[in-house]
Design an enzyme around this catalytic site. Structure first.
Site, PDB file in Angstrom:
ATOM      1  N   HIS A  83       1.065   1.259  -1.298  1.00  0.00           N
ATOM      2  CA  HIS A  83       0.689   0.041  -0.536  1.00  0.00           C
ATOM      3  C   HIS A  83       1.171   0.217   1.006  1.00  0.00           C
ATOM      4  CE1 HIS A  83       0.367  -2.725  -3.573  1.00  0.00           C
ATOM      5  NE2 HIS A  83       0.981  -2.054  -4.384  1.00  0.00           N
ATOM      6  N   PHE A  92       5.039   6.223  -6.020  1.00  0.00           N
ATOM      7  CA  PHE A  92       3.607   5.907  -6.511  1.00  0.00           C
ATOM      8  C   PHE A  92       3.183   4.711  -5.605  1.00  0.00           C
ATOM      9  CE2 PHE A  92      -0.129   4.249  -8.681  1.00  0.00           C
ATOM     10  CZ  PHE A  92      -0.848   5.637  -8.979  1.00  0.00           C
ATOM     11  N   CYS A  93       4.061   3.722  -5.845  1.00  0.00           N
ATOM     12  CA  CYS A  93       3.717   2.139  -5.415  1.00  0.00           C
ATOM     13  C   CYS A  93       4.063   2.292  -3.786  1.00  0.00           C
ATOM     14  CB  CYS A  93       4.510   1.354  -5.986  1.00  0.00           C
ATOM     15  SG  CYS A  93       4.306   0.928  -7.656  1.00  0.00           S
ATOM     16  N   VAL A  94       4.821   2.901  -3.336  1.00  0.00           N
ATOM     17  CA  VAL A  94       5.072   2.985  -1.853  1.00  0.00           C
ATOM     18  C   VAL A  94       3.951   3.814  -1.203  1.00  0.00           C
ATOM     19  CG1 VAL A  94       6.538   4.438   0.096  1.00  0.00           C
ATOM     20  CG2 VAL A  94       7.695   3.091  -1.913  1.00  0.00           C
ATOM     21  N   CYS A 102      10.186   3.479  -6.017  1.00  0.00           N
ATOM     22  CA  CYS A 102       8.876   3.820  -6.492  1.00  0.00           C
ATOM     23  C   CYS A 102       7.910   4.517  -5.721  1.00  0.00           C
ATOM     24  CB  CYS A 102       8.203   2.679  -7.155  1.00  0.00           C
ATOM     25  SG  CYS A 102       6.579   2.901  -8.011  1.00  0.00           S
TER      26      CYS A 102
END
Length: 339
Positions: free
Chosen positions: A90, A85-87, A83
């Site tokens: 975070h 976007f989430c990588v 993912c």
């Protein structure tokens, strides 16, 4: 659709009322960002939004476990699920905890120098697969780490299915400098210790199933029970036969990313009536390979009547099916804890 939103028009902050406005306000105060696309895209289904936010807050943001460790888990799960976007999000939030080298080491595929961080990274990445050991943390802190891992198995799928990869305009989040500066800007909020349970009033009157035993009485258990109930209810958008086909395929999945051109995403639903296949395909894609959801998949399902709220619920059903599979693998290795 402009910005990060692919298929859903979110409720604008200026137009938000009731529970949605309350979630937006708590997002701004506790996460430090008022407009977070991954939550805004859920806003047409306020129960899914509230459950997702509460589960995120009570696992990642609140509690006694170090925020750095929980950000490692969120980043590792996001890497395992592919993912972007989430990588990116975070990695930036790991910068915000103050460990800039750690953030860049993980996102570059290197093993952290700290053995405890390395063990946590390895455990969290393994949670996508069918066999995983207990989290390498003190038993009293396990609910926070398990909750964080499960929440991001769910959120990764929502983000991959419903958002673009553009966390920032022109993909500026791909720059190490931008990630570092963004983390520094968020450091004061990220390093606060938030009280547990403050999100639970947002869940008042929402349906909930049993509180999971792995939560050991922590607020993440209540939040996750509401999230599970809200997301599972999306299965009502499928026929009974289609719902069973999706769940059976997820149960048989080995955790690997499905090969291109293989039958893993088509064979389980091939025998369904034609009218059942578009919804089943969207749910199954979200569970196993959400980054492969296309405009055609959504438009074929939506037809003339599919609403944004129904799309959120259908995607949430696929996401929770995969999340529950991860939950079964994780909890099989847990020893009982009490608070």
């Amino acid at each position: 659709m402009a910005g990060p939103f692919r298929y859903v028009t979110p409720v604008a902050h200026e137009a938000a009322t009731g529970r949605i406005a309350q979630v937006y306000a708590q997002l701004a105060s506790d996460f430090g960002m008022a407009r977070m696309p991954v939550f805004m895209t859920l806003s047409p289904a306020e129960d899914v939004l509230a459950g997702t936010w509460a589960a995120t807050r009570e696992s990642l943001l609140a509690g006694q476990a170090p925020r750095t460790g929980k950000e490692i888990v969120a980043l590792a799960v996001s890497l395992a699920n592919g993912c972007p976007f989430c990588v990116d999000a975070h990695t930036t939030l790991l910068h915000a905890t103050g460990d800039h080298r750690l953030a860049e080491s993980i996102v570059s595929g290197r093993v952290p120098d700290d053995p405890e961080h390395a063990a946590l990274l390895s455990w969290a990445m393994a949670t996508r697969g069918p066999a995983v050991g207990a989290p390498p943390v003190p038993a009293a802190l396990a609910p926070e780490y398990v909750g964080t891992a499960l929440v991001f198995h769910f959120i990764n799928r929502i983000a991959s299915a419903l958002l673009t990869d553009n966390l920032l305009p022109a993909n500026l989040q791909k720059s190490r400098l931008v990630r570092s500066l963004g983390g520094r800007a968020m450091s004061r909020v990220a390093r606060r210790r938030l009280p547990e349970g403050a999100s639970l009033p947002l869940l008042a009157d929402l349906p909930a199933g049993p509180v999971p035993a792995w939560a050991a009485g922590a607020p993440i258990g209540t939040a996750f029970a509401v999230l599970r109930a809200a997301a599972t209810a999306g299965g009502e958008l499928l026929s009974e036969r289609a719902r069973a086909a999706v769940l059976d395929a997820v149960a048989a999945w080995d955790g690997e990313h499905p090969p291109m051109g293989g039958g893993q995403l088509s064979e389980p639903i091939a025998g369904l009536p034609a009218g059942d296949r578009p919804a089943a395909r969207l749910a199954l894609l979200t569970a196993l390979a959400p980054y492969r959801v296309t405009d055609t998949d959504v438009s074929t399902w939506r037809g003339a009547s599919g609403t944004d709220a129904e799309l959120v619920r259908l995607v949430a059903f696929g996401a929770i099916a995969a999340t529950e599979r991860a939950e079964s693998s994780i909890t099989a290795a847990l020893r009982p804890v009490s608070r």
